[in-house]
Design a protein around this motif. Structure first.
Motif, PDB file in Angstrom:
ATOM      1  N   PRO A  50      35.270  36.463  46.225  1.00 20.69           N
ATOM      2  CA  PRO A  50      35.906  35.509  45.322  1.00 20.69           C
ATOM      3  C   PRO A  50      35.212  35.378  43.971  1.00 20.69           C
ATOM      4  O   PRO A  50      35.764  34.827  43.038  1.00 20.69           O
ATOM      5  CB  PRO A  50      35.845  34.191  46.110  1.00 20.69           C
ATOM      6  CG  PRO A  50      34.728  34.386  47.097  1.00 20.69           C
ATOM      7  CD  PRO A  50      34.734  35.841  47.428  1.00 20.69           C
ATOM      8  N   ARG A  51      33.982  35.868  43.858  1.00 18.02           N
ATOM      9  CA  ARG A  51      33.303  35.818  42.552  1.00 18.02           C
ATOM     10  C   ARG A  51      33.963  36.738  41.546  1.00 18.02           C
ATOM     11  O   ARG A  51      33.798  36.573  40.344  1.00 18.02           O
ATOM     12  CB  ARG A  51      31.826  36.224  42.710  1.00 18.02           C
ATOM     13  CG  ARG A  51      31.001  35.226  43.499  1.00 18.02           C
ATOM     14  CD  ARG A  51      29.539  35.644  43.541  1.00 18.02           C
ATOM     15  NE  ARG A  51      29.353  36.914  44.226  1.00 18.02           N
ATOM     16  CZ  ARG A  51      28.907  38.009  43.629  1.00 18.02           C
ATOM     17  NH1 ARG A  51      28.642  38.002  42.349  1.00 18.02           N
ATOM     18  NH2 ARG A  51      28.738  39.122  44.329  1.00 18.02           N
ATOM     19  N   ARG A  52      34.713  37.734  42.047  1.00 23.88           N
ATOM     20  CA  ARG A  52      35.342  38.667  41.120  1.00 23.88           C
ATOM     21  C   ARG A  52      36.853  38.708  41.372  1.00 23.88           C
ATOM     22  O   ARG A  52      37.371  39.611  42.002  1.00 23.88           O
ATOM     23  CB  ARG A  52      34.742  40.063  41.272  1.00 23.88           C
ATOM     24  CG  ARG A  52      33.391  40.188  40.603  1.00 23.88           C
ATOM     25  CD  ARG A  52      33.075  41.636  40.307  1.00 23.88           C
ATOM     26  NE  ARG A  52      32.622  42.364  41.461  1.00 23.88           N
ATOM     27  CZ  ARG A  52      31.339  42.547  41.797  1.00 23.88           C
ATOM     28  NH1 ARG A  52      30.395  42.014  41.053  1.00 23.88           N
ATOM     29  NH2 ARG A  52      31.006  43.245  42.871  1.00 23.88           N
ATOM     30  N   SER A  53      37.535  37.679  40.904  1.00 25.06           N
ATOM     31  CA  SER A  53      38.993  37.708  40.949  1.00 25.06           C
ATOM     32  C   SER A  53      39.479  38.615  39.828  1.00 25.06           C
ATOM     33  O   SER A  53      38.694  39.084  39.000  1.00 25.06           O
ATOM     34  CB  SER A  53      39.557  36.296  40.775  1.00 25.06           C
ATOM     35  OG  SER A  53      39.091  35.734  39.557  1.00 25.06           O
ATOM     36  N   LEU A  54      40.762  38.890  39.807  1.00 25.48           N
ATOM     37  CA  LEU A  54      41.304  39.757  38.766  1.00 25.48           C
ATOM     38  C   LEU A  54      40.968  39.210  37.384  1.00 25.48           C
ATOM     39  O   LEU A  54      40.930  37.995  37.185  1.00 25.48           O
ATOM     40  CB  LEU A  54      42.819  39.888  38.925  1.00 25.48           C
ATOM     41  CG  LEU A  54      43.296  40.809  40.044  1.00 25.48           C
ATOM     42  CD1 LEU A  54      44.814  40.742  40.162  1.00 25.48           C
ATOM     43  CD2 LEU A  54      42.855  42.243  39.808  1.00 25.48           C
ATOM     44  N   PRO A  55      40.730  40.087  36.414  1.00 22.92           N
ATOM     45  CA  PRO A  55      40.335  39.634  35.079  1.00 22.92           C
ATOM     46  C   PRO A  55      41.368  38.705  34.454  1.00 22.92           C
ATOM     47  O   PRO A  55      42.583  38.922  34.593  1.00 22.92           O
ATOM     48  CB  PRO A  55      40.233  40.937  34.279  1.00 22.92           C
ATOM     49  CG  PRO A  55      40.099  42.009  35.287  1.00 22.92           C
ATOM     50  CD  PRO A  55      40.812  41.546  36.500  1.00 22.92           C
ATOM     51  N   THR A  56      40.898  37.659  33.779  1.00 24.96           N
ATOM     52  CA  THR A  56      41.781  36.800  33.001  1.00 24.96           C
ATOM     53  C   THR A  56      42.168  37.533  31.726  1.00 24.96           C
ATOM     54  O   THR A  56      41.307  37.990  30.974  1.00 24.96           O
ATOM     55  CB  THR A  56      41.081  35.474  32.657  1.00 24.96           C
ATOM     56  OG1 THR A  56      40.695  34.830  33.872  1.00 24.96           O
ATOM     57  CG2 THR A  56      42.013  34.565  31.878  1.00 24.96           C
ATOM     58  N   LEU A  57      43.470  37.637  31.482  1.00 24.12           N
ATOM     59  CA  LEU A  57      43.962  38.394  30.343  1.00 24.12           C
ATOM     60  C   LEU A  57      44.663  37.464  29.361  1.00 24.12           C
ATOM     61  O   LEU A  57      45.047  36.341  29.706  1.00 24.12           O
ATOM     62  CB  LEU A  57      44.936  39.478  30.814  1.00 24.12           C
ATOM     63  CG  LEU A  57      44.444  40.407  31.932  1.00 24.12           C
ATOM     64  CD1 LEU A  57      45.545  41.370  32.341  1.00 24.12           C
ATOM     65  CD2 LEU A  57      43.201  41.165  31.493  1.00 24.12           C
ATOM     66  N   ALA A  58      44.859  37.952  28.141  1.00 17.78           N
ATOM     67  CA  ALA A  58      45.582  37.165  27.145  1.00 17.78           C
ATOM     68  C   ALA A  58      47.023  36.931  27.574  1.00 17.78           C
ATOM     69  O   ALA A  58      47.640  35.923  27.207  1.00 17.78           O
ATOM     70  CB  ALA A  58      45.547  37.883  25.794  1.00 17.78           C
ATOM     71  N   GLY A  59      47.561  37.833  28.354  1.00 21.91           N
ATOM     72  CA  GLY A  59      48.914  37.687  28.871  1.00 21.91           C
ATOM     73  C   GLY A  59      49.103  38.590  30.067  1.00 21.91           C
ATOM     74  O   GLY A  59      48.570  39.688  30.128  1.00 21.91           O
TER      75      GLY A  59
END
Length: 357
Positions: free
Chosen positions: A67-76
């Motif tokens: 859980p420390r590495r969820s999918l990257p947060t993106l601008a969209g």
């Protein structure tokens, strides 16, 4: 579901229709990815250090194991790893991850390549020639080994900042592709890329060595060398689908140049490049022109999320991210192997996304 947008890949498509492929993804890192605003694959430079780790762990584990590495947060939108995982798991396609130069150890099964952390393109000294030779030898070895299955290989990548290193390598190899490269941004950051590439090439031009391997060592990234080696070796035994847009067109050109310089057997007729329609339809780029320049057979998947109820998927239609983790190649493989329609593909990806949300 599949269109040829450059070259003549019809014989390749016919040869591999109905076949289950083997999926490979080369995960790497270059300090080029830390340059502010260079990539949309992670909101900050620090976040981009872990994009390849997060994407590949999701590909294997579905995001649940760490859980420390969820999918990257993106601008969209959402990472294209969601697309690749949906296809690969649904069709039970074997997956092999190969890693070099990542920030931390991968929490999934992987093949360790020579560990090379590439410096920024700006330095003109991204890697040593010795490191480049070691990566090439490893790519050739794994290309031979993985092709022994008798199935065609999907060869993909995850490298943040990789379209900038791709532009640098293509330019060093003599191709005029400024203003044509795609990127993870909605509109390609051509001016920034051009300035960075010019800095690195100015340093390399003083070195005197004009070989293809010296070029990629100076201004490229480790993934390019490994995948070029894999493509060369695997082409001697069967088919290869280089899964990606700008970056894999650079790999195709690099493989051609290395094979010529080193007198390696390179069966170009066994190799195609395949991507999503979002890369092809990117109004701020022209990857079809790049494919024509490097003489690469170029395929497009007609993947479409316009009718999806999920805004994360509709964001692809607005130009966010467009490609990565072999998404376009996986979509092409789904059509080739099982005849998936656009609707089948969309529903599979939506089902995968629901498990993550």
């Amino acid at each position: 579901m599949i269109s040829a947008v450059a070259g003549h890949p019809s014989a390749w498509l016919q040869r591999h229709r109905g076949q289950k492929p083997v999926f490979t993804c080369v995960l790497s890192f270059t300090e080029t990815g830390l340059i502010p605003h260079i990539s949309a694959a992670g909101l900050t430079p620090q976040a981009r250090r872990y994009t390849a780790l997060a994407d590949s762990e999701f590909l294997i584990n579905g995001g649940a194991a760490n859980p420390r590495r969820s999918l990257p947060t993106l601008a969209g939108g959402v990472s294209p790893a969601v697309i690749s995982r949906a296809i690969l798991t649904s069709l039970e396609i074997p997956i092999h991850l190969l890693t070099t130069g990542l920030a931390e150890q991968l929490n999934a099964p992987y093949i360790q390549l020579p560990p090379v952390l590439a410096k920024s393109v700006r330095t003109g000294q991204a890697m040593s020639l010795g490191q480049a030779n070691a990566l090439l030898a490893s790519g050739l070895r794994w290309g031979r080994r993985l092709a022994q299955s008798g199935r065609y290989l999907i060869v993909s990548e995850c490298v943040v900042g990789g379209t900038t290193t791709a532009q640098a390598v293509l330019t060093a190899l003599g191709y005029d592709i400024a203003g044509k490269m795609s990127s993870s941004h909605r509109a390609s950051n051509h001016a920034q890329k051009q300035a960075i590439v010019a800095q690195g090439l100015a340093v390399w031009s003083k070195a005197g060595n004009r070989s293809a391997l010296s070029a990629v060592a100076a201004v490229g990234d480790p993934m390019q060398i490994v995948t070029a080696g894999m493509a060369i070796a695997a082409s001697q035994q069967g088919g290869v689908l280089l899964a990606g847009g700008s970056q894999m067109l650079a790999v195709y050109a690099l493989a051609t140049a290395i094979a010529h310089e080193r007198s390696l057997s390179w069966h170009r007729e066994h190799v195609v490049v395949g991507t999503t329609r979002w890369v092809i339809e990117d109004a701020s780029a022209d990857t079809v022109a790049i494919a024509q320049s490097v003489k690469a057979p170029y395929l497009m998947s007609h993947i479409n999320f316009n009718e999806s109820p999920y805004f994360q998927l509709r964001a692809f239609e607005q130009g966010y991210v467009k490609e990565g983790m072999g998404a376009g190649g996986c979509a092409i493989a789904a059509s080739l192997y099982k005849g998936w329609t656009r609707s089948q593909l969309r529903h599979a990806v939506e089902a995968q996304l629901r498990q993550y949300l």
